[in-house]
Write an enzyme that holds these catalytic residues in place. Sequence first.
Site, PDB file in Angstrom:
ATOM      1  N   ARG A  77       0.631  -1.520   0.102  1.00 19.66           N
ATOM      2  CA  ARG A  77      -0.420   0.221   0.144  1.00 19.66           C
ATOM      3  C   ARG A  77       1.019   1.433   0.128  1.00 19.66           C
ATOM      4  NH1 ARG A  77      -2.533  -4.087   3.955  1.00 19.66           N
ATOM      5  NH2 ARG A  77      -4.187  -4.205   2.902  1.00 19.66           N
ATOM      6  N   ARG A  82     -12.558  -8.369   9.186  1.00 18.63           N
ATOM      7  CA  ARG A  82     -11.709  -9.307   9.179  1.00 18.63           C
ATOM      8  C   ARG A  82     -10.910 -10.130   9.919  1.00 18.63           C
ATOM      9  NH1 ARG A  82      -7.956  -6.550   4.266  1.00 18.63           N
ATOM     10  NH2 ARG A  82      -8.722  -7.241   2.351  1.00 18.63           N
TER      11      ARG A  82
END
Length: 316
Positions: free
Chosen positions: A91, A154
Amino acid sequence: MSNKVNRVVLVGTGFVGSSYAFALLNQGVTEELVLIDINKEKSEGDAMDLNHGMPFAPSPTKIWFGNYEDCKDADIVVLTAGANQKPGETRLDLVEKNTKIFKNIIDQVMASGFNGIFLVATNPVDILTYATWKFSGLPKERVIGSGTILDTARFRYLLGEYFDVDTRNVHAYIIGEHGDTELPVWSHAFIGCRPIADMMKEKPQYKQEDLDNIFVNVRDAAYQIIERKGATYYGIAMGLVRLTKAILQNENSVLTVSAYLEGQYGQNDMYIGVPAIVNRNGIREVVELQLSEEEKEKFTHSATVLKDVMKRVGLQ
């Protein structure tokens, strides 16, 4: 009585943006949704497609392809535009490309007279949220990044699977950079009201090694999904809708967002993923958890990595 309706402007109708628009319509969260994208044809098509689903929506939503002038009356501008993470790319590799794109977008949004809340989802989200705050000149509480909201989801999902408990009754957080240096807060992980640490002591079938693997799968989930289908978008879209609801419905909900720190967790002048109370005004306050020594060290490391990148691109 005020006739003011809620307006959300979405900038960027790629995978994440269009999934967010679809989820927003399905949950009936806002009265107006404006789509903006450099690819006008795609956004017009999305607006048409979404409007054709209106008879099945829980409440009417006015949806159209618009321009930056429509931001003037917006309550929230959601930023999902920018270059995507490619296989093998982190990222943080995206930072220079997307900082330039963001400067151009935010200048146009602010020129409209926008005075609402920015919600940032584009990666690297912590750095781009800081850039949005700097470029916009808005108060820190009205610029929010999606932070570790998806990583936390998650985490809760995988823990729920492991302990065979409804994921909504798992209370646990991922904090730090939305990326490779994030960390699980095991010292504040609960099933219902019971600390996970207590359950581990009582039941030998639960092993620390399994928990460590769960975290690795959380941290690396994006890489695994990108490898299989090219991008992640459904989970983050639902996370963004959750944040939008918390803002528009003035919920005072605790969500792990990228928030501006002023001394909390020993950090200053940066946006990073932490639990925060979110309402109609944006971030009401950052919730500071009492971390273990190991967690403190990992969080400091995560913050240092982000600060180093911000210095490299001239944001600090």
